[in-house]
Design an enzyme around this catalytic site. Sequence first.
Site, mmCIF file in Angstrom:
data_model
loop_
_atom_site.group_PDB
_atom_site.id
_atom_site.type_symbol
_atom_site.label_atom_id
_atom_site.label_comp_id
_atom_site.label_asym_id
_atom_site.label_seq_id
_atom_site.Cartn_x
_atom_site.Cartn_y
_atom_site.Cartn_z
ATOM 1 C CE LYS A 1 -5.656 -2.372 0.272
ATOM 2 N NZ LYS A 1 -6.089 -0.885 0.636
ATOM 3 C CB SER B 1 -0.812 -0.064 1.159
ATOM 4 O OG SER B 1 -2.091 0.733 1.016
ATOM 5 C CG ASP C 1 7.528 5.322 -11.822
ATOM 6 O OD1 ASP C 1 7.885 4.275 -12.282
ATOM 7 O OD2 ASP C 1 6.148 5.454 -11.216
#
Length: 708
Positions: A501, A476, A487
Amino acid sequence: MPFTFHRRQFFISGFLGLVIFTGGFTSQTSPHASFTELAPTPQESDAAMEVAHDLEHYHYLKPHLDTHFSEQVFTRYLQDLDPTHSYFLASDIHDFQAYRDSLAVNIKHGDLHQAFVIYNRFEQRMINRLNFELTLVQKKPLMDFTRKESLETNREHAPWSISQAAMDDLWRKRVKAAELSLTLAGKKPEDIKKLLAKRYDNQLSHIYQTRPDDAFQVFMDSLTESIDPHTEYFSPRVSENFNINMSLSLEGIGAVLQTEDEYTKVVRLVTGGPADKAHQLKPGDRIVAVAQANGDFVDVVGWRIDEVVDLIRGPKNSIVRLQILPAGAHDEHQTHVISITRNTVTLQDQAAKSHVIEIESGGIKHKIGIIELPTFYADFQAEQDGNPNYRSTTRDVRALIEALKKEQIEGLIMDLRNNGGGALQEANSLVGLFIDTGPTVQVRDSAGHVEVLGNSDSGMTYSGPLVVLVNRLSASASEIFTGAIQDYQRGLVVGATTYGKGSVQALRDVGYGQLKVTEAKFYRISGGSNQNKGIIPDIVFPSLIDDKDIGESAQPNAMPWDSIAPVQYQPYFDFKSQLPNLKLLDQQRIKTSPDFIYTDAELALLREQKNKTLISLQEATRRSEQDLWDKHQLDIENARRTAKGLPPLKALVNANDDSPADIPASATPSDEDIKNDGFLKESGYIILDWNRLSHSAPAPLPVNTALH
């Protein structure tokens, strides 16, 4: 680019420690009471209609509660009630086929008749089976353990028994397996008979006490989990337990539990909680019995999980004893007893902590900083009260980084192993300590609206080499932070693929109870979802956690991975040219590392054990198998210890005290634990490789270029 964040009643943690119900029951009343069929109450019928409405209108997937969906609910309901196909007969399943197309459709009108018919039949079958077990254990002596026969333990896809005789033979073997396990544990025949009789008698007693709420909760679980695993209905009792869990207002041991077959299994330990600090309980362990201080043990095999939780909870500073069946153990002859002092979990217990390790390379010692982050936390009440010194993840980590910089560290490891999530805004703001400004995550709601969250504060608290260490239990909010760092190519991600999740839940009142419903999904700034796939590390470490058993992708009806349009962002490094060399150097070390060799060997042994689902009911065979298993484990552990210059062990007792794994032995490890953690060491070596290769590698990308 403006970035926004609105505080909503969202739940993004991967593990909330929710109560899970299955078909095992127990209580403490007379077994001679008569069984009365259950019927839904008017409040439950009204709640069912409200849940149906909210699912169709507010769930991210906008499901239609039609005949096709009814078929899914029908299958899930039977599986939830009887996962081992050990109670219902084939004739029962034939009788229920008339409900296959209408089970979910009917709840839109508050009609729960079919669900209760199935549940009442299940309870009747349980009474039959338990009475049969009681008849068997009352016979003397114990069953014949020299006879060559076996029991299949994996019956998820087994056919339903076509006759009472076939069912009786299955349960005869199950009782025999229980008697044999207790015999192997060293218990006397008369004690075995007494223990099993009491166990089955208690389970039988509860059936006569079952309430309509129990049947309603099981059916609603099957309904909501047929959509996705994080959408759940909470009856008033379960709502109370959920709210207690979220506010930490009642003392316990700090462990997230779930039901698996007839056992209560430990899913994870709450960071800084009593169980975590005691260093005795581990994920995957199963609780067989519970005792208060010096009181007698209460056998809880087959108990409902909320009643097990009630036994474990108690006054602060009181002692609870647990009889534990370790993860990977086949049966109860391998149990041991642990004692834990109950307490609450405080913010301080869960706070970020820092360490410095020294790694020698080329004859030179290098300092590497480590920040353990067990959860994403914030003292919202103190912030609302205007306290300028309120605690939060980002504030604490910033202070730790400043202290580590004074130690002249050559790189930083953010250790997010076992971090199940927490406050979204803290994951968002923590990224800002490692980037200048920019987006961090996208949130898409069920209507397709996308909100971009990000960091508007210019400047970086730490601009040096960064590694993020994760495992399968990183979930999460952890995945939001890790995905953003990956990224931006701001740091390297190492470890195991994360939980996956990537959904957001909101809590809605449905009159009689509450509905936690999935209303949104997270997406990385590169456009891909964290959902289901998780974050795949740049450099993968071996893991003892099987992603076929744990993680979003292992959950039935998990929402799929997908992607949306990326947003503009600026990478900081170009790792593509360096990654092949970094991976090669990592693999060369792992091949000779005692810790990683141990992990691979232990993983192979665990897989072999897991694939073995047919257990012998012969005592001699079982003893031989256990001796061989113990020898394999001891050989693996001693090979590692010898390679590290540690004395070998004569037996498996305390063998795991110094064992490495991608699951830390404790979420609050000592300095010695950190020093001996092979996964942290290897992460440090990767930083040193990065530093060395960077001298000949392309420079970091300049500001305002290479926008994605």
